[in-house]
Design a protein around this motif. Sequence first.
Motif, PDB file in Angstrom:
ATOM      1  N   MET A   1     -32.656 -39.358   2.118  1.00 17.40           N
ATOM      2  CA  MET A   1     -31.218 -39.680   1.454  1.00 17.40           C
ATOM      3  C   MET A   1     -30.825 -40.888   0.924  1.00 17.40           C
ATOM      4  SD  MET A   1     -27.939 -39.586   4.191  1.00 17.40           S
ATOM      5  CE  MET A   1     -28.616 -38.624   5.312  1.00 17.40           C
ATOM      6  N   THR A   2     -30.407 -40.871  -0.042  1.00 16.87           N
ATOM      7  CA  THR A   2     -29.946 -42.090  -0.642  1.00 16.87           C
ATOM      8  C   THR A   2     -28.348 -42.248  -0.710  1.00 16.87           C
ATOM      9  OG1 THR A   2     -31.830 -41.698  -2.358  1.00 16.87           O
ATOM     10  CG2 THR A   2     -29.686 -43.191  -3.011  1.00 16.87           C
ATOM     11  N   ILE A   3     -28.127 -43.485  -0.346  1.00 12.99           N
ATOM     12  CA  ILE A   3     -26.485 -43.841  -0.224  1.00 12.99           C
ATOM     13  C   ILE A   3     -26.045 -44.611  -1.155  1.00 12.99           C
ATOM     14  CG2 ILE A   3     -24.744 -44.693   1.456  1.00 12.99           C
ATOM     15  CD1 ILE A   3     -26.493 -43.615   3.726  1.00 12.99           C
ATOM     16  N   LEU A   4     -24.779 -44.413  -1.997  1.00 13.67           N
ATOM     17  CA  LEU A   4     -24.396 -45.372  -2.775  1.00 13.67           C
ATOM     18  C   LEU A   4     -23.060 -45.524  -2.489  1.00 13.67           C
ATOM     19  CD1 LEU A   4     -25.826 -43.684  -5.872  1.00 13.67           C
ATOM     20  CD2 LEU A   4     -26.972 -45.668  -5.033  1.00 13.67           C
ATOM     21  N   ASP A   5     -22.471 -46.768  -2.695  1.00 17.69           N
ATOM     22  CA  ASP A   5     -21.236 -47.014  -2.418  1.00 17.69           C
ATOM     23  C   ASP A   5     -20.296 -46.869  -3.852  1.00 17.69           C
ATOM     24  OD1 ASP A   5     -21.037 -47.701   0.211  1.00 17.69           O
ATOM     25  OD2 ASP A   5     -22.072 -49.719  -0.320  1.00 17.69           O
ATOM     26  N   ALA A   6     -19.295 -46.076  -3.851  1.00 13.43           N
ATOM     27  CA  ALA A   6     -18.448 -45.992  -5.137  1.00 13.43           C
ATOM     28  C   ALA A   6     -17.711 -47.320  -5.349  1.00 13.43           C
ATOM     29  CB  ALA A   6     -17.298 -44.838  -4.798  1.00 13.43           C
ATOM     30  N   PRO A   7     -17.736 -47.615  -6.621  1.00 12.69           N
ATOM     31  CA  PRO A   7     -16.960 -48.782  -6.979  1.00 12.69           C
ATOM     32  C   PRO A   7     -15.477 -48.727  -6.843  1.00 12.69           C
ATOM     33  CG  PRO A   7     -17.538 -47.860  -8.961  1.00 12.69           C
ATOM     34  CD  PRO A   7     -17.958 -47.187  -7.888  1.00 12.69           C
ATOM     35  N   CYS A  36     -16.998 -43.297  -0.603  1.00 16.92           N
ATOM     36  CA  CYS A  36     -15.961 -43.649  -1.273  1.00 16.92           C
ATOM     37  C   CYS A  36     -14.903 -44.441  -0.626  1.00 16.92           C
ATOM     38  CB  CYS A  36     -15.242 -42.487  -1.953  1.00 16.92           C
ATOM     39  SG  CYS A  36     -16.366 -41.328  -3.162  1.00 16.92           S
ATOM     40  N   GLY A  37     -15.393 -45.075   0.532  1.00 19.24           N
ATOM     41  CA  GLY A  37     -14.240 -45.535   1.228  1.00 19.24           C
ATOM     42  C   GLY A  37     -13.591 -46.951   0.635  1.00 19.24           C
ATOM     43  N   GLY A  38     -14.171 -47.643  -0.404  1.00 16.66           N
ATOM     44  CA  GLY A  38     -13.573 -48.509  -1.036  1.00 16.66           C
ATOM     45  C   GLY A  38     -12.968 -48.263  -2.472  1.00 16.66           C
ATOM     46  N   LEU A  39     -13.159 -46.928  -2.743  1.00 12.90           N
ATOM     47  CA  LEU A  39     -12.799 -46.286  -3.792  1.00 12.90           C
ATOM     48  C   LEU A  39     -11.247 -46.460  -4.017  1.00 12.90           C
ATOM     49  CD1 LEU A  39     -13.376 -45.051  -6.790  1.00 12.90           C
ATOM     50  CD2 LEU A  39     -12.946 -42.816  -5.560  1.00 12.90           C
ATOM     51  N   LEU A  40     -10.669 -47.094  -5.104  1.00 12.96           N
ATOM     52  CA  LEU A  40      -9.183 -46.979  -5.341  1.00 12.96           C
ATOM     53  C   LEU A  40      -8.691 -46.182  -6.400  1.00 12.96           C
ATOM     54  CD1 LEU A  40      -8.714 -51.059  -5.223  1.00 12.96           C
ATOM     55  CD2 LEU A  40      -8.187 -49.388  -3.136  1.00 12.96           C
ATOM     56  N   ALA A  41      -9.494 -46.216  -7.403  1.00 14.14           N
ATOM     57  CA  ALA A  41      -8.957 -45.168  -8.645  1.00 14.14           C
ATOM     58  C   ALA A  41     -10.162 -44.732  -9.308  1.00 14.14           C
ATOM     59  CB  ALA A  41      -7.796 -45.972  -9.420  1.00 14.14           C
ATOM     60  N   ALA A  42     -10.088 -43.436  -9.997  1.00 15.09           N
ATOM     61  CA  ALA A  42     -11.368 -42.934 -10.621  1.00 15.09           C
ATOM     62  C   ALA A  42     -10.964 -42.192 -11.860  1.00 15.09           C
ATOM     63  CB  ALA A  42     -12.140 -42.160  -9.697  1.00 15.09           C
ATOM     64  N   ALA A  43     -11.752 -41.880 -12.817  1.00 20.48           N
ATOM     65  CA  ALA A  43     -11.141 -41.370 -14.058  1.00 20.48           C
ATOM     66  C   ALA A  43     -12.251 -40.040 -13.817  1.00 20.48           C
ATOM     67  CB  ALA A  43     -11.312 -41.772 -15.114  1.00 20.48           C
ATOM     68  N   VAL A  44     -11.754 -38.740 -14.653  1.00 21.42           N
ATOM     69  CA  VAL A  44     -12.617 -37.831 -14.631  1.00 21.42           C
ATOM     70  C   VAL A  44     -13.997 -37.856 -15.338  1.00 21.42           C
ATOM     71  CG1 VAL A  44     -11.448 -36.860 -16.766  1.00 21.42           C
ATOM     72  CG2 VAL A  44     -12.291 -35.268 -15.120  1.00 21.42           C
ATOM     73  N   SER A  45     -13.824 -38.926 -16.309  1.00 22.87           N
ATOM     74  CA  SER A  45     -15.157 -39.394 -16.939  1.00 22.87           C
ATOM     75  C   SER A  45     -16.187 -39.799 -16.020  1.00 22.87           C
ATOM     76  CB  SER A  45     -14.895 -40.160 -18.263  1.00 22.87           C
ATOM     77  OG  SER A  45     -14.531 -41.471 -17.735  1.00 22.87           O
ATOM     78  N   VAL A  65     -20.202 -36.191  -0.862  1.00 21.01           N
ATOM     79  CA  VAL A  65     -19.000 -37.325  -1.134  1.00 21.01           C
ATOM     80  C   VAL A  65     -18.310 -37.542   0.450  1.00 21.01           C
ATOM     81  CG1 VAL A  65     -17.179 -37.983  -2.455  1.00 21.01           C
ATOM     82  CG2 VAL A  65     -19.051 -36.496  -3.075  1.00 21.01           C
ATOM     83  N   VAL A  66     -18.357 -38.903   0.868  1.00 18.71           N
ATOM     84  CA  VAL A  66     -17.823 -39.332   2.163  1.00 18.71           C
ATOM     85  C   VAL A  66     -16.655 -40.160   1.942  1.00 18.71           C
ATOM     86  CG1 VAL A  66     -19.712 -38.619   3.290  1.00 18.71           C
ATOM     87  CG2 VAL A  66     -19.471 -40.820   2.656  1.00 18.71           C
ATOM     88  N   ARG A  67     -15.651 -40.069   2.752  1.00 19.58           N
ATOM     89  CA  ARG A  67     -14.381 -41.066   2.904  1.00 19.58           C
ATOM     90  C   ARG A  67     -13.723 -41.105   1.640  1.00 19.58           C
ATOM     91  NH1 ARG A  67     -15.224 -46.225   5.388  1.00 19.58           N
ATOM     92  NH2 ARG A  67     -16.489 -46.880   3.698  1.00 19.58           N
ATOM     93  N   VAL A  68     -13.178 -39.787   1.178  1.00 19.62           N
ATOM     94  CA  VAL A  68     -12.615 -39.749  -0.051  1.00 19.62           C
ATOM     95  C   VAL A  68     -11.195 -39.734   0.366  1.00 19.62           C
ATOM     96  CG1 VAL A  68     -12.171 -38.345  -1.943  1.00 19.62           C
ATOM     97  CG2 VAL A  68     -14.304 -38.127  -1.325  1.00 19.62           C
ATOM     98  N   SER A  69     -10.373 -40.881  -0.195  1.00 22.90           N
ATOM     99  CA  SER A  69      -9.006 -40.825   0.011  1.00 22.90           C
ATOM    100  C   SER A  69      -8.013 -40.273  -0.816  1.00 22.90           C
ATOM    101  CB  SER A  69      -8.561 -42.291   0.791  1.00 22.90           C
ATOM    102  OG  SER A  69      -8.971 -43.147  -0.143  1.00 22.90           O
TER     103      SER A  69
END
Length: 93
Positions: A1-7, A36-45, A65-69
């Motif tokens: 398993m590889t875990i990445l933090d979304a910007p 995605c705990g720290g994700l504030l905004a994202a674009a479709v691209s 995808v975890v912690r999507v608010s």
Amino acid sequence: MTILDAPALAGSRDRAQQMLAGLASDLSGVEVVIDCGGLLAAAVSFADELVHEVLVVRHARSLRVVRVSDPKFAEYLTERAVEHEVVDRLVFL
């Protein structure tokens, strides 16, 4: 398993590529988790590049995808996974 933090701000394909830069080019059999705990905004691209790179190009077993608010980001990911015919490997927790 590889875990990445979304910007916090995920607004471009380049940003997705930066996030994935440290991953292997072949992820066959690997489960990639995006926190995605720290994700504030994202674009479709950003969502499209993420789904395409992880699931189509690098052949990861799944993209979890975890912690999507942000429901819009979850919608973007789902739409792009359907378009790329990999929705069966996209999981939200």
